[in-house]
Motif scaffolding. Structure first.
Motif, PDB file in Angstrom:
ATOM      1  N   LEU A   5       0.827  -1.206   0.000  1.00  0.00           N
ATOM      2  CA  LEU A   5       0.000   0.000   0.000  1.00  0.00           C
ATOM      3  C   LEU A   5       0.865   1.262   0.000  1.00  0.00           C
ATOM      4  CD1 LEU A   5      -2.849  -1.034   2.456  1.00  0.00           C
ATOM      5  CD2 LEU A   5      -3.008  -0.695  -0.016  1.00  0.00           C
ATOM      6  N   CYS A   6       1.961   1.227   0.728  1.00  0.00           N
ATOM      7  CA  CYS A   6       2.873   2.372   0.732  1.00  0.00           C
ATOM      8  C   CYS A   6       3.445   2.602  -0.659  1.00  0.00           C
ATOM      9  CB  CYS A   6       4.015   2.132   1.721  1.00  0.00           C
ATOM     10  SG  CYS A   6       3.533   2.190   3.451  1.00  0.00           S
ATOM     11  N   PRO A  20       6.043   5.271  -4.861  1.00  0.00           N
ATOM     12  CA  PRO A  20       6.857   4.132  -5.274  1.00  0.00           C
ATOM     13  C   PRO A  20       8.186   4.098  -4.531  1.00  0.00           C
ATOM     14  CG  PRO A  20       6.424   5.623  -7.115  1.00  0.00           C
ATOM     15  CD  PRO A  20       5.740   6.176  -5.933  1.00  0.00           C
ATOM     16  N   GLY A  21       8.521   2.930  -4.018  1.00  0.00           N
ATOM     17  CA  GLY A  21       9.759   2.752  -3.274  1.00  0.00           C
ATOM     18  C   GLY A  21       9.584   2.853  -1.776  1.00  0.00           C
ATOM     19  N   LEU A  22       8.503   3.459  -1.321  1.00  0.00           N
ATOM     20  CA  LEU A  22       8.292   3.600   0.121  1.00  0.00           C
ATOM     21  C   LEU A  22       8.083   2.234   0.780  1.00  0.00           C
ATOM     22  CD1 LEU A  22       8.043   5.477   2.536  1.00  0.00           C
ATOM     23  CD2 LEU A  22       5.607   5.688   2.038  1.00  0.00           C
ATOM     24  N   GLY A  23       7.387   1.353   0.111  1.00  0.00           N
ATOM     25  CA  GLY A  23       7.175   0.014   0.661  1.00  0.00           C
ATOM     26  C   GLY A  23       8.477  -0.766   0.790  1.00  0.00           C
ATOM     27  N   GLN A  24       9.343  -0.624  -0.208  1.00  0.00           N
ATOM     28  CA  GLN A  24      10.642  -1.283  -0.137  1.00  0.00           C
ATOM     29  C   GLN A  24      11.476  -0.678   0.991  1.00  0.00           C
ATOM     30  OE1 GLN A  24       9.110  -0.415  -2.969  1.00  0.00           O
ATOM     31  NE2 GLN A  24       8.907  -2.381  -3.974  1.00  0.00           N
ATOM     32  N   GLY A  62       2.933   6.512 -15.904  1.00  0.00           N
ATOM     33  CA  GLY A  62       3.665   6.589 -14.643  1.00  0.00           C
ATOM     34  C   GLY A  62       3.082   5.668 -13.583  1.00  0.00           C
ATOM     35  N   TRP A  63       1.793   5.408 -13.651  1.00  0.00           N
ATOM     36  CA  TRP A  63       1.172   4.488 -12.691  1.00  0.00           C
ATOM     37  C   TRP A  63       1.732   3.086 -12.821  1.00  0.00           C
ATOM     38  CZ3 TRP A  63      -1.009   5.653  -8.402  1.00  0.00           C
ATOM     39  CH2 TRP A  63      -1.658   6.868  -8.253  1.00  0.00           C
ATOM     40  N   LEU A  64       2.289   2.759 -13.984  1.00  0.00           N
ATOM     41  CA  LEU A  64       2.905   1.449 -14.166  1.00  0.00           C
ATOM     42  C   LEU A  64       4.065   1.279 -13.189  1.00  0.00           C
ATOM     43  CD1 LEU A  64       2.946  -1.145 -15.842  1.00  0.00           C
ATOM     44  CD2 LEU A  64       4.501   0.006 -17.400  1.00  0.00           C
ATOM     45  N   GLY A  65       4.846   2.325 -12.999  1.00  0.00           N
ATOM     46  CA  GLY A  65       5.936   2.276 -12.016  1.00  0.00           C
ATOM     47  C   GLY A  65       5.421   2.065 -10.614  1.00  0.00           C
ATOM     48  N   ASN A  66       4.335   2.734 -10.267  1.00  0.00           N
ATOM     49  CA  ASN A  66       3.725   2.542  -8.949  1.00  0.00           C
ATOM     50  C   ASN A  66       3.233   1.104  -8.778  1.00  0.00           C
ATOM     51  OD1 ASN A  66       3.678   5.430  -9.500  1.00  0.00           O
ATOM     52  ND2 ASN A  66       2.547   5.598  -7.604  1.00  0.00           N
ATOM     53  N   LEU A  67       2.600   0.588  -9.807  1.00  0.00           N
ATOM     54  CA  LEU A  67       2.050  -0.765  -9.743  1.00  0.00           C
ATOM     55  C   LEU A  67       3.147  -1.814  -9.632  1.00  0.00           C
ATOM     56  CD1 LEU A  67      -0.550  -2.393  -9.810  1.00  0.00           C
ATOM     57  CD2 LEU A  67      -0.338  -2.483 -12.289  1.00  0.00           C
ATOM     58  N   ILE A  68       4.222  -1.653 -10.377  1.00  0.00           N
ATOM     59  CA  ILE A  68       5.337  -2.601 -10.312  1.00  0.00           C
ATOM     60  C   ILE A  68       5.969  -2.584  -8.919  1.00  0.00           C
ATOM     61  CG2 ILE A  68       7.660  -3.071 -11.186  1.00  0.00           C
ATOM     62  CD1 ILE A  68       6.649  -2.085 -13.920  1.00  0.00           C
ATOM     63  N   ALA A  69       6.154  -1.403  -8.348  1.00  0.00           N
ATOM     64  CA  ALA A  69       6.708  -1.294  -6.997  1.00  0.00           C
ATOM     65  C   ALA A  69       5.771  -1.930  -5.976  1.00  0.00           C
ATOM     66  CB  ALA A  69       6.962   0.166  -6.645  1.00  0.00           C
ATOM     67  N   ILE A 115       3.580  -4.405  -6.500  1.00  0.00           N
ATOM     68  CA  ILE A 115       3.624  -5.866  -6.648  1.00  0.00           C
ATOM     69  C   ILE A 115       4.910  -6.431  -6.063  1.00  0.00           C
ATOM     70  CG2 ILE A 115       3.773  -7.723  -8.355  1.00  0.00           C
ATOM     71  CD1 ILE A 115       1.815  -6.050 -10.071  1.00  0.00           C
ATOM     72  N   ASP A 116       6.030  -5.750  -6.300  1.00  0.00           N
ATOM     73  CA  ASP A 116       7.302  -6.210  -5.752  1.00  0.00           C
ATOM     74  C   ASP A 116       7.265  -6.236  -4.227  1.00  0.00           C
ATOM     75  OD1 ASP A 116      10.251  -6.819  -5.941  1.00  0.00           O
ATOM     76  OD2 ASP A 116      10.299  -4.927  -4.811  1.00  0.00           O
ATOM     77  N   ALA A 117       6.707  -5.202  -3.619  1.00  0.00           N
ATOM     78  CA  ALA A 117       6.628  -5.151  -2.149  1.00  0.00           C
ATOM     79  C   ALA A 117       5.695  -6.238  -1.613  1.00  0.00           C
ATOM     80  CB  ALA A 117       6.149  -3.775  -1.698  1.00  0.00           C
ATOM     81  N   ALA A 118       4.606  -6.501  -2.344  1.00  0.00           N
ATOM     82  CA  ALA A 118       3.642  -7.500  -1.885  1.00  0.00           C
ATOM     83  C   ALA A 118       4.209  -8.916  -1.971  1.00  0.00           C
ATOM     84  CB  ALA A 118       2.370  -7.408  -2.700  1.00  0.00           C
ATOM     85  N   LEU A 119       5.027  -9.197  -2.963  1.00  0.00           N
ATOM     86  CA  LEU A 119       5.544 -10.550  -3.175  1.00  0.00           C
ATOM     87  C   LEU A 119       6.906 -10.799  -2.561  1.00  0.00           C
ATOM     88  CD1 LEU A 119       4.479 -11.098  -6.904  1.00  0.00           C
ATOM     89  CD2 LEU A 119       3.309 -11.828  -4.812  1.00  0.00           C
ATOM     90  N   TYR A 120       7.464  -9.808  -1.889  1.00  0.00           N
ATOM     91  CA  TYR A 120       8.810  -9.924  -1.315  1.00  0.00           C
ATOM     92  C   TYR A 120       8.844 -11.002  -0.265  1.00  0.00           C
ATOM     93  CZ  TYR A 120      13.002  -8.762   1.299  1.00  0.00           C
ATOM     94  OH  TYR A 120      14.205  -8.819   1.962  1.00  0.00           O
ATOM     95  N   ARG A 121       9.879 -11.836  -0.343  1.00  0.00           N
ATOM     96  CA  ARG A 121      10.112 -12.874   0.659  1.00  0.00           C
ATOM     97  C   ARG A 121      11.555 -12.719   1.123  1.00  0.00           C
ATOM     98  NH1 ARG A 121       7.682 -18.269   1.029  1.00  0.00           N
ATOM     99  NH2 ARG A 121       6.483 -17.456  -0.701  1.00  0.00           N
ATOM    100  N   PRO A 122      11.776 -12.366   2.379  1.00  0.00           N
ATOM    101  CA  PRO A 122      13.150 -12.157   2.859  1.00  0.00           C
ATOM    102  C   PRO A 122      13.935 -13.469   2.854  1.00  0.00           C
ATOM    103  CG  PRO A 122      11.605 -12.038   4.684  1.00  0.00           C
ATOM    104  CD  PRO A 122      10.792 -12.167   3.414  1.00  0.00           C
ATOM    105  N   ARG A 123      15.226 -13.333   2.573  1.00  0.00           N
ATOM    106  CA  ARG A 123      16.097 -14.519   2.613  1.00  0.00           C
ATOM    107  C   ARG A 123      16.379 -14.864   4.060  1.00  0.00           C
ATOM    108  NH1 ARG A 123      20.362 -13.383  -2.253  1.00  0.00           N
ATOM    109  NH2 ARG A 123      18.763 -12.891  -3.773  1.00  0.00           N
ATOM    110  N   ARG A 124      16.483 -16.122   4.319  1.00  0.00           N
ATOM    111  CA  ARG A 124      16.725 -16.584   5.698  1.00  0.00           C
ATOM    112  C   ARG A 124      18.143 -17.020   5.872  1.00  0.00           C
ATOM    113  NH1 ARG A 124      11.488 -17.123   8.067  1.00  0.00           N
ATOM    114  NH2 ARG A 124       9.991 -17.068   6.420  1.00  0.00           N
TER     115      ARG A 124
END
Length: 71
Positions: free
Chosen positions: A15-16, A21-25, A53-60, A62-71
């Motif tokens: 959502l951020c 864009p980039g705030l979620g990351q 420009g909304w494409l950049g927001n949408l890509i960011a 999706i990336d934040a939503a699907l992020y899985r941290p490495r363990r």
């Protein structure tokens, strides 16, 4: 903070990134990814002068939503 796709942390980060864009990351602690997505969206907004420009927001988002941290 985030445990993987679908976790509350990833939903908040997505959502951020949808609005800034980039705030979620950044919330996830991924500084380089945050800078990349902020620049990507900025370039898309400035170069195209359209709603592409909304494409950049949408890509960011999706990336934040699907992020899985490495363990």
């Amino acid at each position: 903070m985030s445990a993987g796709p679908g976790s509350a942390g990833n939903v908040i980060a997505a959502l951020c990134s949808l609005f800034i864009p980039g705030l979620g990351q950044l919330v996830q602690g991924r500084i380089l990814a945050a800078i990349f997505y902020l620049l990507l969206a900025g370039v898309l907004w400035l170069v195209t002068f359209t709603l592409l420009g909304w494409l950049g927001n949408l890509i960011a988002c999706i990336d934040a939503a699907l992020y899985r941290p490495r363990r």
